[in-house]
Motif scaffolding. Structure first.
Motif, PDB file in Angstrom:
ATOM      1  N   GLN A  18      46.224 -13.901  37.078  1.00  0.00           N
ATOM      2  CA  GLN A  18      45.225 -14.510  37.529  1.00  0.00           C
ATOM      3  C   GLN A  18      45.199 -15.985  37.994  1.00  0.00           C
ATOM      4  OE1 GLN A  18      41.213 -13.819  35.927  1.00  0.00           O
ATOM      5  NE2 GLN A  18      40.261 -13.505  38.117  1.00  0.00           N
ATOM      6  N   GLU A  75      45.503  -0.657  22.713  1.00  0.00           N
ATOM      7  CA  GLU A  75      44.797   0.239  23.529  1.00  0.00           C
ATOM      8  C   GLU A  75      43.657  -0.547  24.186  1.00  0.00           C
ATOM      9  OE1 GLU A  75      42.364   4.611  22.910  1.00  0.00           O
ATOM     10  OE2 GLU A  75      43.874   3.612  21.235  1.00  0.00           O
ATOM     11  N   ASP A  76      42.942  -1.235  23.478  1.00  0.00           N
ATOM     12  CA  ASP A  76      41.941  -1.863  24.110  1.00  0.00           C
ATOM     13  C   ASP A  76      42.281  -2.757  25.139  1.00  0.00           C
ATOM     14  OD1 ASP A  76      40.311  -0.534  22.305  1.00  0.00           O
ATOM     15  OD2 ASP A  76      39.883  -2.061  20.887  1.00  0.00           O
ATOM     16  N   ALA A  77      43.402  -3.677  24.949  1.00  0.00           N
ATOM     17  CA  ALA A  77      43.741  -4.568  25.996  1.00  0.00           C
ATOM     18  C   ALA A  77      44.153  -3.956  27.064  1.00  0.00           C
ATOM     19  CB  ALA A  77      45.017  -5.435  25.190  1.00  0.00           C
ATOM     20  N   LYS A 127      43.005  -1.136  28.364  1.00  0.00           N
ATOM     21  CA  LYS A 127      41.942  -0.606  29.075  1.00  0.00           C
ATOM     22  C   LYS A 127      41.071  -1.685  29.632  1.00  0.00           C
ATOM     23  CE  LYS A 127      40.640   3.256  25.936  1.00  0.00           C
ATOM     24  NZ  LYS A 127      39.589   3.586  24.805  1.00  0.00           N
ATOM     25  N   GLN A 128      41.418  -3.196  29.298  1.00  0.00           N
ATOM     26  CA  GLN A 128      40.942  -4.083  29.851  1.00  0.00           C
ATOM     27  C   GLN A 128      41.797  -4.745  31.060  1.00  0.00           C
ATOM     28  OE1 GLN A 128      39.853  -7.034  26.942  1.00  0.00           O
ATOM     29  NE2 GLN A 128      38.675  -5.495  25.830  1.00  0.00           N
ATOM     30  N   GLY A 129      42.975  -3.960  31.374  1.00  0.00           N
ATOM     31  CA  GLY A 129      43.963  -4.513  32.372  1.00  0.00           C
ATOM     32  C   GLY A 129      44.852  -5.291  32.149  1.00  0.00           C
ATOM     33  N   MET A 130      45.480  -5.829  30.766  1.00  0.00           N
ATOM     34  CA  MET A 130      46.454  -6.342  30.436  1.00  0.00           C
ATOM     35  C   MET A 130      47.576  -5.570  30.841  1.00  0.00           C
ATOM     36  SD  MET A 130      45.444  -8.518  27.055  1.00  0.00           S
ATOM     37  CE  MET A 130      47.121  -9.248  27.167  1.00  0.00           C
TER      38      MET A 130
END
Length: 448
Positions: A189, A329-331, A333-336
């Motif tokens: 980004q 898995e959480d990362a 889901k957040q788009g990493m």
């Protein structure tokens, strides 16, 4: 039996046992007789086949089962001899060693529960941040909802002004190099963006970036230089200048909905008073949930930090991998991206390792407290929990119980329930004192 247990660091021990000849012989004879009774040998009536034939046909099975029986017998004898030995796992050898004199010897590695003295765990005082749902917090949530339901109209007859919404493409460099190269990790980004929506104010995106766009017109390109601050998350970019090539694609004017329009969008037929009441109710629920989680977390942290002890490294490794998997898995889901995850691998495992040790330490402490306080989970409570689980999943109870037995989940469920009851016991005995909140204490959020 001649039994020797040598304790080692990190909750390990070595068990060595010499099983006498008479014990080996007795177990073998009993096992042979069992095979004789059950064997179906052509030409012989059930139970009448000679021992030699039984030994020849079933020799390997007899030896394997004999070793298993002797291992179990040796282990039970070791526990009986030292009742302080808290074994949580046994690494059995593939087989025993049978000696010429008829004795048998085995050597097994044991994983032991940690040894520690429980700290004080009842009557503890825990400080809890004083929080309440104020009209100002409700106003803030209403403003957020109003922003989400905004309309945007295009502006084409002027340049960018403060508080406008702009749509831009951009790319950046640092010291003439790609930003990811200087940062030594992917920074997607920061490095580039397409059709990027941005509100023109001092703090948007990177501090000082958006205000340099004032005056630009659609289609115009401009160089923007931003000095990265000392507290930027990536240390490799701190106090460096990033040079952005920015192209303005659109200018948008934000139109916030009126109270009537917002009410119709969120709750058709309702009023803003209804919406505020719903938001306040949801925020109170969220606040209460956060406070309960905070109380539990701080209480367990206070108990855990009062004592230190070794943990079984095998368990730590397994728990660390599980925690790392959840973090990844959480990362995702957040788009990493995979590249970003790879760059953060070392930090992910460091965080997972810390969580794993804290979790295991807390579990062992709670297990010991449950034992000291004689906290138990009756079978009827376990059955009630399983019944509720079966109903939620829409499965017949008997079939669901059999499935849990096959997957060995019942003992795990019972342990979870025991831990829960132990935590409840600790919470009931604790003293919670309200204190003024600090900057680190988060405000409650609404699910609206």
């Amino acid at each position: 039996m001649n039994i020797s247990v040598q304790k080692q660091p990190q909750c390990q021990a070595t068990l060595e046992v010499e099983i006498p000849t008479d014990v080996v012989s007795t177990e073998r004879q009993q096992l042979l007789q069992s095979f004789v009774k059950q064997a179906n040998i052509p030409g012989f009536r059930p139970g009448k086949a000679p021992l030699k034939i039984i030994e020849k046909r079933f020799g390997s099975s007899i030896s394997e089962e004999l070793d298993g029986r002797l291992m179990d017998k040796a282990f039970q004898a070791a526990l009986k001899e030292d009742d302080s030995l808290k074994v949580i796992d046994v690494k059995w050898p593939d087989s025993l060693q049978h000696n010429a004199d008829g004795t048998a010897t085995l050597k097994a590695n044991l994983i032991l529960a940690p040894e520690f003295t429980l700290p004080t765990y009842t009557g503890l005082t825990v400080e809890v941040p004083k929080q309440e749902v104020t009209p100002e917090l409700v106003d803030k949530e209403v403003d957020t909802l109003r922003e989400r339901h905004s309309d945007f109209s295009d502006i084409e007859d002027r340049g960018v002004e403060d508080e406008d919404i702009v749509v831009i493409d951009y790319s950046s460099t640092c010291d003439g190099k790609a930003v990811s190269e200087v940062a030594e990790r992917p920074v997607d980004q920061v490095e580039k963006g397409e059709d990027f929506w941005l509100k023109v104010d001092e703090e948007s995106f990177l501090p000082g970036f958006a205000t340099q766009l004032i005056g630009m017109k659609i289609g115009e390109s401009r160089e923007v230089v931003v000095s990265i601050q000392e507290d930027f998350p990536l240390e490799t970019l701190r106090e460096k200048d990033l040079v952005f090539q920015v192209t303005l694609k659109a200018i948008k004017e934000q139109k916030l909905p009126s109270d009537e329009e917002l009410a119709e969008a969120l709750m058709p037929g309702g009023s803003m008073d209804d919406i505020r009441e719903t938001i306040e109710s949801q925020m109170r629920f969220q606040l209460n949930r956060q406070l309960e989680e905070f109380k539990e977390s701080k209480l367990l942290e206070q108990i855990a930090t009062a004592v230190d002890f070794d943990l079984p490294e095998e368990y730590v490794a397994s728990e660390t991998q599980g925690q790392a998997d959840r973090l990844v898995e959480d990362a995702m889901k957040q788009g990493m991206t995979q590249d970003q995850l790879q760059a953060e691998q070392e930090q992910i495992f460091a965080t997972a390792g810390e969580r794993a040790r804290n979790n295991l330490k807390t579990q062992f402490l709670l297990g010991e407290i449950a034992q000291v306080e004689k906290i138990t989970v009756p079978d009827n409570e376990v059955l009630s929990a399983i019944t509720s689980m079966a109903k939620r999943e829409g499965k017949p109870l008997k079939a669901y119980i059999k499935q849990m037995q096959r997957e060995r989940r019942i003992d795990s469920l019972k342990n979870q329930m025991l831990i829960g009851k132990t935590v409840d016991f600790l919470l009931e005995s604790a003293n919670f004192v309200e204190v003024e909140p600090t900057e680190n204490d988060s405000e409650p959020e609404s699910d609206a």
